[in-house]
Structure formats: C-alpha cells, structure tokens
Design an enzyme around this catalytic site. Structure first.
Site, PDB file in Angstrom:
ATOM      1  N   ARG A  35     -37.673 -17.651  13.601  1.00  0.00           N
ATOM      2  CA  ARG A  35     -37.968 -17.660  12.153  1.00  0.00           C
ATOM      3  C   ARG A  35     -37.203 -18.770  11.444  1.00  0.00           C
ATOM      4  NH1 ARG A  35     -40.024 -12.274  10.472  1.00  0.00           N
ATOM      5  NH2 ARG A  35     -41.135 -11.621  12.315  1.00  0.00           N
ATOM      6  N   ASP A 141     -45.893  -5.577  -2.359  1.00  0.00           N
ATOM      7  CA  ASP A 141     -45.132  -6.079  -1.213  1.00  0.00           C
ATOM      8  C   ASP A 141     -44.143  -7.097  -1.775  1.00  0.00           C
ATOM      9  OD1 ASP A 141     -45.808  -6.014   2.067  1.00  0.00           O
ATOM     10  OD2 ASP A 141     -44.564  -7.697   1.416  1.00  0.00           O
TER      11      ASP A 141
HETATM   12  C1  SAM Z   1     -44.776  -3.948   9.127  1.00  0.00           C
HETATM   13  S1  SAM Z   1     -45.442  -4.203   7.533  1.00  0.00           S
HETATM   14  C2  SAM Z   1     -46.193  -2.620   7.252  1.00  0.00           C
HETATM   15  C3  SAM Z   1     -47.516  -2.756   6.543  1.00  0.00           C
HETATM   16  C4  SAM Z   1     -48.272  -1.447   6.296  1.00  0.00           C
HETATM   17  N1  SAM Z   1     -47.539  -0.564   5.426  1.00  0.00           N
HETATM   18  C5  SAM Z   1     -48.583  -0.738   7.594  1.00  0.00           C
HETATM   19  O1  SAM Z   1     -48.040   0.333   7.872  1.00  0.00           O
HETATM   20  O2  SAM Z   1     -49.405  -1.247   8.373  1.00  0.00           O
HETATM   21  C6  SAM Z   1     -43.964  -4.130   6.498  1.00  0.00           C
HETATM   22  C7  SAM Z   1     -44.171  -4.762   5.129  1.00  0.00           C
HETATM   23  O3  SAM Z   1     -43.042  -4.415   4.316  1.00  0.00           O
HETATM   24  C8  SAM Z   1     -42.762  -5.494   3.465  1.00  0.00           C
HETATM   25  N2  SAM Z   1     -41.375  -5.393   2.958  1.00  0.00           N
HETATM   26  C9  SAM Z   1     -40.223  -5.607   3.634  1.00  0.00           C
HETATM   27  N3  SAM Z   1     -39.164  -5.449   2.814  1.00  0.00           N
HETATM   28  C10 SAM Z   1     -39.648  -5.119   1.602  1.00  0.00           C
HETATM   29  C11 SAM Z   1     -39.052  -4.828   0.347  1.00  0.00           C
HETATM   30  N4  SAM Z   1     -37.714  -4.861   0.174  1.00  0.00           N
HETATM   31  N5  SAM Z   1     -39.857  -4.526  -0.684  1.00  0.00           N
HETATM   32  C12 SAM Z   1     -41.200  -4.497  -0.536  1.00  0.00           C
HETATM   33  N6  SAM Z   1     -41.830  -4.767   0.623  1.00  0.00           N
HETATM   34  C13 SAM Z   1     -41.064  -5.080   1.679  1.00  0.00           C
HETATM   35  C14 SAM Z   1     -42.988  -6.711   4.356  1.00  0.00           C
HETATM   36  O4  SAM Z   1     -43.202  -7.890   3.600  1.00  0.00           O
HETATM   37  C15 SAM Z   1     -44.200  -6.285   5.178  1.00  0.00           C
HETATM   38  O5  SAM Z   1     -45.395  -6.784   4.635  1.00  0.00           O
END
Ligand code: SAM
Length: 282
Positions: A35, A141
């Site tokens: 990354r 997000d």
């Molecule tokens: C693995 S994805 C999960 C997506 C979906 N909820 C699912 O279960 O398929 C995790 C998401 O959480 C978001 N994320 C991580 N930290 C965050 C934060 N502090 N506030 C909001 N979103 C966050 C990331 O950008 C990412 O898009």
C-alpha cells in the site's frame, strides 16, 4: 535515510489510527509495503516516504489519498445473503402491512454493492407481499473513491458469479452492456434509477465523535465487515453511537466475525449476527 522499514510502518499505523480509527495488526507488513507503493502512485509524490508522511500528518495535502489507499474495500452483492432474506421476510412485511417508509443505514458501504442489495430487497419484498413502500437508505464510507464508484453504479458481471440469490432477477435491476477491452470483452451492469433514487451516499468517519443523524432515526442498520478493523475498545464506541440512532425494535446486522460487544444486554440475538435493539442505553 536514517530509519528502518519498521519505523515507516509504525508511523503509517499511527497516522492511519489517528485519521480513521483503523488498527493494523503486526502481521500486516506485506500489505503495508504494497500500500505504501500505492500511496506514491495515488499521490504522484516523488521523494522520501517520511517526507510524504510529514505532509499527510500536517494535514496540508494527501490526507484523502492516504485514507483511500489504506482502507480495505472487499465486498460483493448480497454478501451474507441470509441478512437480506431476513430483511425481506421478517422486517419488511411489517412495513408493507402498515404502508410505512423504512429508514435504513449502511455504515460502511464500500463500492455500493451492499446498499444496492438492500434496495433490491425492498423492491422484491414489495412484489412478494403486494406492497408499494418506499425506502430511504443512507450509505456512508470514509473512502471517497469507493463512494464515487458506488454513486456511478456500474459493475463488472461474470456469468459464473454466484452473487445473486435465486429470488433476485438481476436483469430487472441492471442494464447490461458489453465492453471490449485489451483481453477480449467484459459484461458491465449498470444499476437502474429505481434503486439509485433510494440511496444517498455520503462520506462519514465512524470514528467521529458524533454522527449526523437523529436519535432513533433508523429502523435497520447494516454495520458489516468494518468493525474487524478496529480495536475492541473502539468497536464498543462505534456500536454505542450506532445504537443511539437505531429505533427500539430496530435491527442491527453485523458481519460474520463481529459481535455487539458491550451492547449484548441491550439487544436480542435472533439469528446469525442479527440483533434487535430491546432498550436504550442509559
Ligand atoms: C471490507 S469493506 C466492507 C464493505 C461492506 N460493508 C461489506 O460487508 O461487504 C470495509 C469498508 O469500511 C470502510 N471503513 C474503514 N474505516 C472506516 C471508518 N473509520 N469510517 C467509515 N468507513 C470506514 C472502508 O473504506 C471499506 O470500504
């Protein structure tokens, strides 16, 4: 260069935690190195990594690029399908019976497959239970790139994809388009306007002290596969804030390896990571 790779990784972890609350564990060295390369590509910065991190830390530039680089966005349509089945067959019939709009929140929507699956589920329930109810879905997000992708609503579709459960006919919700590319052609599917108009996408950080919603605003909250990136203490903080915006009797859906932590005595587990809020936290 008077620092080690570990110094760089420790600094990245510290900055990432400060900006997002995400805690990267010690076995993430390969991922952080990859990354870091991506961060250089995404910012176009030419120079020393520690200088780049100085700029990010000062907040002058590259904060968004830094956050977008280090989030993990894996998702797909109807992930953990049983949650959408529960929404269709247990939650929505009550709203249809009373002809009431349902208010839902998708708290880590990534590239949009999850909120669009929620919207499709509402339209399917309307068909199955003879309803005409509306849904309002707020999808947020922290990553601005994925939100842009989600709002655009165009996805690659593979014939072998098992993403859609048998009770969804994707052709009713998407327009298909064949696109030629260097290796042949691929099928793209574009979300139709009926789904799009139910959803509002917005940037939000779950680590913020307050969320921009009313108390008990939502009937349903999806918070799936995001808590895993936080420490137990921070998971509890997030869950308490989310809980405040969920109605008593409302449903919280969590990811497969997540649990309601301290809130366990304020809700009832009714299925695989499906929780009903029973009372307020005082
Ligand atoms: C693995 S994805 C999960 C997506 C979906 N909820 C699912 O279960 O398929 C995790 C998401 O959480 C978001 N994320 C991580 N930290 C965050 C934060 N502090 N506030 C909001 N979103 C966050 C990331 O950008 C990412 O898009």
């Amino acid at each position: 260069m008077n620092y080690t790779k570990q110094d760089v990784h420790n600094r990245i972890k510290k900055i990432l935690y400060g900006l997002t609350g995400i805690t990267l564990s010690d076995n993430k060295d390969v991922m952080i190195s990859n990354r870091t390369d991506k961060l250089f590509r995404n910012t176009g910065y030419v120079g020393d990594i520690m200088d780049l991190l100085d700029i990010v830390e000062s907040g002058r530039q590259y904060v968004t690029e830094f956050i977008n680089t280090f989030t993990t966005n894996k998702t797909h349509f109807f992930r953990e399908t049983f949650h959408f089945k529960d929404l269709k067959d247990r939650v929505l019939p009550e709203f249809i019976k009373n002809n009431k709009t349902i208010h839902m929140y998708c708290s880590a929507s990534s590239t949009g497959e999850e909120p669009y699956s929620m919207a499709m589920t509402v339209l399917e329930a309307n068909k199955e239970y003879n309803g005409r109810i509306n849904a309002s879905i707020i999808a947020s997000d922290i990553d601005t790139n994925v939100l842009e992708y989600a709002a655009n609503g165009i996805y690659k579709y593979s014939k072998s994809s098992k993403e859609f459960p048998e009770w969804i006919k994707p052709q009713q919700y998407f327009k298909r388009r064949i696109q030629k590319n260097l290796v042949g052609e691929e099928v793209l599917i574009k979300v139709n306007d009926d789904l799009k108009k139910m959803i509002t996408f917005q940037v939000m950080n779950l680590s913020d002290n307050n969320y921009p919603f009313k108390k008990e605003e939502f009937d349903v909250i999806f918070c799936r596969n995001v808590l895993i990136y936080f420490s137990t203490e921070d998971q509890n903080k997030i869950l308490k804030k989310l809980f405040n915006h969920l109605k008593v009797g409302g449903t919280l859906y969590l990811g497969h390896s997540e649990n309601p932590q301290d809130l366990i005595s304020y809700c009832k587990r009714i299925g695989q990571n499906i929780f009903i809020k029973e009372k307020e936290i005082f």
